[in-house]
Design a protein around this motif. Structure first.
Motif, PDB file in Angstrom:
ATOM      1  N   VAL A  55       0.801  -1.216   0.000  1.00 36.23           N
ATOM      2  CA  VAL A  55       0.000   0.000   0.000  1.00 36.23           C
ATOM      3  C   VAL A  55       0.840   1.275   0.000  1.00 36.23           C
ATOM      4  CG1 VAL A  55      -1.988  -1.081   1.092  1.00 36.23           C
ATOM      5  CG2 VAL A  55      -0.197  -0.079   2.520  1.00 36.23           C
ATOM      6  N   TYR A  56       2.133   1.155   0.219  1.00 38.19           N
ATOM      7  CA  TYR A  56       2.938   2.379   0.364  1.00 38.19           C
ATOM      8  C   TYR A  56       3.415   2.937  -0.964  1.00 38.19           C
ATOM      9  CZ  TYR A  56       3.204   0.422   5.022  1.00 38.19           C
ATOM     10  OH  TYR A  56       2.892  -0.123   6.225  1.00 38.19           O
ATOM     11  N   LEU A  57       3.309   2.139  -1.991  1.00 37.52           N
ATOM     12  CA  LEU A  57       3.914   2.524  -3.258  1.00 37.52           C
ATOM     13  C   LEU A  57       2.869   2.908  -4.278  1.00 37.52           C
ATOM     14  CD1 LEU A  57       6.347  -0.502  -3.429  1.00 37.52           C
ATOM     15  CD2 LEU A  57       6.960   1.835  -2.852  1.00 37.52           C
ATOM     16  N   VAL A  58       3.288   3.709  -5.228  1.00 30.93           N
ATOM     17  CA  VAL A  58       2.461   3.899  -6.413  1.00 30.93           C
ATOM     18  C   VAL A  58       2.507   2.584  -7.169  1.00 30.93           C
ATOM     19  CG1 VAL A  58       2.193   5.154  -8.570  1.00 30.93           C
ATOM     20  CG2 VAL A  58       2.960   6.348  -6.517  1.00 30.93           C
ATOM     21  N   ASN A  59       1.363   1.984  -7.398  1.00 31.48           N
ATOM     22  CA  ASN A  59       1.350   0.597  -7.843  1.00 31.48           C
ATOM     23  C   ASN A  59       0.574   0.395  -9.141  1.00 31.48           C
ATOM     24  OD1 ASN A  59       2.887  -1.151  -6.310  1.00 31.48           O
ATOM     25  ND2 ASN A  59       1.422  -1.155  -4.629  1.00 31.48           N
ATOM     26  N   PRO A  60       1.223   0.608 -10.245  1.00 34.29           N
ATOM     27  CA  PRO A  60       0.556   0.273 -11.503  1.00 34.29           C
ATOM     28  C   PRO A  60       0.458  -1.248 -11.628  1.00 34.29           C
ATOM     29  CG  PRO A  60       2.835   0.817 -11.913  1.00 34.29           C
ATOM     30  CD  PRO A  60       2.608   1.043 -10.450  1.00 34.29           C
ATOM     31  N   PRO A  61      -0.389  -1.752 -12.501  1.00 36.61           N
ATOM     32  CA  PRO A  61      -0.434  -3.200 -12.693  1.00 36.61           C
ATOM     33  C   PRO A  61       0.925  -3.727 -13.157  1.00 36.61           C
ATOM     34  CG  PRO A  61      -2.234  -2.122 -13.871  1.00 36.61           C
ATOM     35  CD  PRO A  61      -1.312  -1.044 -13.393  1.00 36.61           C
ATOM     36  N   ILE A  62       1.266  -4.908 -12.694  1.00 35.42           N
ATOM     37  CA  ILE A  62       2.454  -5.579 -13.206  1.00 35.42           C
ATOM     38  C   ILE A  62       2.014  -6.432 -14.390  1.00 35.42           C
ATOM     39  CG2 ILE A  62       4.180  -7.350 -12.707  1.00 35.42           C
ATOM     40  CD1 ILE A  62       4.252  -6.295  -9.828  1.00 35.42           C
ATOM     41  N   LYS A  63       2.722  -6.265 -15.494  1.00 39.50           N
ATOM     42  CA  LYS A  63       2.408  -7.054 -16.686  1.00 39.50           C
ATOM     43  C   LYS A  63       3.235  -8.343 -16.673  1.00 39.50           C
ATOM     44  CE  LYS A  63       0.150  -3.732 -19.237  1.00 39.50           C
ATOM     45  NZ  LYS A  63      -0.477  -3.068 -18.082  1.00 39.50           N
ATOM     46  N   ALA A  64       2.575  -9.441 -16.919  1.00 35.75           N
ATOM     47  CA  ALA A  64       3.276 -10.714 -17.013  1.00 35.75           C
ATOM     48  C   ALA A  64       3.046 -11.295 -18.407  1.00 35.75           C
ATOM     49  CB  ALA A  64       2.765 -11.687 -15.958  1.00 35.75           C
ATOM     50  N   VAL A  65       4.117 -11.778 -18.999  1.00 38.11           N
ATOM     51  CA  VAL A  65       4.012 -12.491 -20.263  1.00 38.11           C
ATOM     52  C   VAL A  65       4.484 -13.922 -20.002  1.00 38.11           C
ATOM     53  CG1 VAL A  65       4.642 -12.578 -22.698  1.00 38.11           C
ATOM     54  CG2 VAL A  65       4.519 -10.365 -21.521  1.00 38.11           C
ATOM     55  N   VAL A  66       3.584 -14.875 -20.198  1.00 34.15           N
ATOM     56  CA  VAL A  66       3.898 -16.268 -19.911  1.00 34.15           C
ATOM     57  C   VAL A  66       4.144 -16.990 -21.225  1.00 34.15           C
ATOM     58  CG1 VAL A  66       3.083 -18.390 -18.806  1.00 34.15           C
ATOM     59  CG2 VAL A  66       2.420 -16.162 -17.869  1.00 34.15           C
ATOM     60  N   ASN A  67       5.312 -17.579 -21.330  1.00 28.57           N
ATOM     61  CA  ASN A  67       5.714 -18.340 -22.526  1.00 28.57           C
ATOM     62  C   ASN A  67       5.571 -17.520 -23.807  1.00 28.57           C
ATOM     63  OD1 ASN A  67       6.348 -20.502 -20.913  1.00 28.57           O
ATOM     64  ND2 ASN A  67       4.395 -21.535 -21.208  1.00 28.57           N
ATOM     65  N   GLY A  68       5.737 -16.209 -23.667  1.00 25.82           N
ATOM     66  CA  GLY A  68       5.722 -15.338 -24.834  1.00 25.82           C
ATOM     67  C   GLY A  68       4.372 -15.134 -25.478  1.00 25.82           C
ATOM     68  N   THR A  69       3.328 -15.764 -24.950  1.00 27.59           N
ATOM     69  CA  THR A  69       2.041 -15.720 -25.648  1.00 27.59           C
ATOM     70  C   THR A  69       0.860 -15.330 -24.773  1.00 27.59           C
ATOM     71  OG1 THR A  69       1.765 -18.091 -25.255  1.00 27.59           O
ATOM     72  CG2 THR A  69       2.692 -17.458 -27.366  1.00 27.59           C
ATOM     73  N   ILE A  70       0.994 -15.516 -23.465  1.00 27.32           N
ATOM     74  CA  ILE A  70      -0.149 -15.250 -22.587  1.00 27.32           C
ATOM     75  C   ILE A  70       0.138 -13.975 -21.804  1.00 27.32           C
ATOM     76  CG2 ILE A  70      -1.568 -16.146 -20.691  1.00 27.32           C
ATOM     77  CD1 ILE A  70      -0.561 -18.984 -21.610  1.00 27.32           C
ATOM     78  N   TYR A  71      -0.721 -12.992 -21.969  1.00 30.24           N
ATOM     79  CA  TYR A  71      -0.517 -11.700 -21.333  1.00 30.24           C
ATOM     80  C   TYR A  71      -1.473 -11.557 -20.155  1.00 30.24           C
ATOM     81  CZ  TYR A  71       2.277 -10.556 -25.386  1.00 30.24           C
ATOM     82  OH  TYR A  71       3.246 -10.552 -26.341  1.00 30.24           O
ATOM     83  N   VAL A  72      -0.888 -11.233 -19.012  1.00 35.65           N
ATOM     84  CA  VAL A  72      -1.678 -11.113 -17.790  1.00 35.65           C
ATOM     85  C   VAL A  72      -1.317  -9.793 -17.126  1.00 35.65           C
ATOM     86  CG1 VAL A  72      -2.271 -12.201 -15.589  1.00 35.65           C
ATOM     87  CG2 VAL A  72      -1.535 -13.625 -17.498  1.00 35.65           C
ATOM     88  N   SER A  73      -2.316  -9.112 -16.613  1.00 36.62           N
ATOM     89  CA  SER A  73      -2.099  -7.886 -15.865  1.00 36.62           C
ATOM     90  C   SER A  73      -2.492  -8.147 -14.415  1.00 36.62           C
ATOM     91  CB  SER A  73      -2.958  -6.769 -16.476  1.00 36.62           C
ATOM     92  OG  SER A  73      -2.781  -5.581 -15.746  1.00 36.62           O
ATOM     93  N   ILE A  74      -1.558  -7.860 -13.513  1.00 36.06           N
ATOM     94  CA  ILE A  74      -1.797  -8.211 -12.109  1.00 36.06           C
ATOM     95  C   ILE A  74      -1.844  -6.931 -11.272  1.00 36.06           C
ATOM     96  CG2 ILE A  74      -1.094  -9.723 -10.212  1.00 36.06           C
ATOM     97  CD1 ILE A  74       0.962 -10.846 -12.466  1.00 36.06           C
ATOM     98  N   GLU A  75      -3.005  -6.667 -10.736  1.00 34.21           N
ATOM     99  CA  GLU A  75      -3.168  -5.483  -9.896  1.00 34.21           C
ATOM    100  C   GLU A  75      -2.566  -5.736  -8.508  1.00 34.21           C
ATOM    101  OE1 GLU A  75      -4.452  -2.639 -10.822  1.00 34.21           O
ATOM    102  OE2 GLU A  75      -5.393  -3.191 -12.734  1.00 34.21           O
ATOM    103  N   ASN A  76      -2.262  -4.665  -7.827  1.00 34.08           N
ATOM    104  CA  ASN A  76      -1.753  -4.741  -6.469  1.00 34.08           C
ATOM    105  C   ASN A  76      -2.661  -5.606  -5.593  1.00 34.08           C
ATOM    106  OD1 ASN A  76      -0.075  -4.016  -4.268  1.00 34.08           O
ATOM    107  ND2 ASN A  76      -1.559  -2.453  -3.661  1.00 34.08           N
ATOM    108  N   GLY A  77      -2.069  -6.605  -4.948  1.00 34.60           N
ATOM    109  CA  GLY A  77      -2.826  -7.442  -4.024  1.00 34.60           C
ATOM    110  C   GLY A  77      -3.700  -8.489  -4.690  1.00 34.60           C
ATOM    111  N   HIS A  78      -3.581  -8.628  -6.011  1.00 34.38           N
ATOM    112  CA  HIS A  78      -4.421  -9.592  -6.712  1.00 34.38           C
ATOM    113  C   HIS A  78      -3.630 -10.839  -7.102  1.00 34.38           C
ATOM    114  CE1 HIS A  78      -8.118  -7.086  -7.891  1.00 34.38           C
ATOM    115  NE2 HIS A  78      -7.487  -6.456  -6.926  1.00 34.38           N
ATOM    116  N   THR A  79      -4.392 -11.880  -7.414  1.00 33.93           N
ATOM    117  CA  THR A  79      -3.803 -13.133  -7.861  1.00 33.93           C
ATOM    118  C   THR A  79      -4.418 -13.510  -9.196  1.00 33.93           C
ATOM    119  OG1 THR A  79      -3.492 -13.862  -5.585  1.00 33.93           O
ATOM    120  CG2 THR A  79      -3.496 -15.565  -7.265  1.00 33.93           C
ATOM    121  N   GLU A  80      -3.577 -13.841 -10.138  1.00 36.41           N
ATOM    122  CA  GLU A  80      -4.060 -14.299 -11.445  1.00 36.41           C
ATOM    123  C   GLU A  80      -3.569 -15.725 -11.661  1.00 36.41           C
ATOM    124  OE1 GLU A  80      -6.072 -12.496 -13.244  1.00 36.41           O
ATOM    125  OE2 GLU A  80      -5.853 -10.642 -12.111  1.00 36.41           O
ATOM    126  N   THR A  81      -4.439 -16.566 -12.199  1.00 31.98           N
ATOM    127  CA  THR A  81      -4.078 -17.961 -12.420  1.00 31.98           C
ATOM    128  C   THR A  81      -4.119 -18.270 -13.913  1.00 31.98           C
ATOM    129  OG1 THR A  81      -4.982 -18.571 -10.275  1.00 31.98           O
ATOM    130  CG2 THR A  81      -4.672 -20.347 -11.864  1.00 31.98           C
TER     131      THR A  81
END
Ligand SMILES: [Zn+2]
Length: 117
Positions: free
Chosen positions: A44-70
């Motif tokens: 909560v202390y930081l400016v927290n834009p979504p973290i972008k994850a690219v899985v195996n070069g093909t699957i794009y996921v955006s992960i918000e602060n405190g969230h879990t993506e499967t």
């Protein structure tokens, strides 16, 4: 004999079920996916834009602060590239079972951290 998929009675010489089309003598195919769980710590202390994850070069996921993506994947070599706030992290590992990756920013350095739990 009977079709192991639909139960239809079939001639013993059948190679395929005439009702459902299943190949005879093979077990039903079970999807053998494993879960890659991208667990982002709540910071909560930081400016927290979504973290972008690219899985195996093909699957794009955006992960918000405190969230879990499967993501469900076939077992095997896995590459996860993360980026957020100009920081990047990359993980390469052999995905064979449900795996949790803990993601966050180091509070002191600001570095993007990703740890396989
Ligand atoms: Zn059948």
């Amino acid at each position: 004999m009977f079709c192991s998929y639909c139960g239809e009675k079939l001639p013993d010489t059948a190679l395929f079920c005439h009702k459902c089309g299943a190949k005879i003598g093979s077990a039903p195919t079970v999807a053998n996916k494993v879960k890659l769980i991208l667990d982002r710590a709540s910071q909560v202390y930081l400016v927290n834009p979504p973290i972008k994850a690219v899985v195996n070069g093909t699957i794009y996921v955006s992960i918000e602060n405190g969230h879990t993506e499967t993501v469900e994947l076939d077992p095997g070599p896995c590459v996860v590239e993360l980026s957020g706030s100009f920081r990047k992290a990359k993980l390469e590992f052999d995905l064979q079972k449900d795996t949790v990756i803990q993601i966050g920013f180091n509070r002191i350095s600001g570095k993007l951290t990703a740890t396989i739990k």
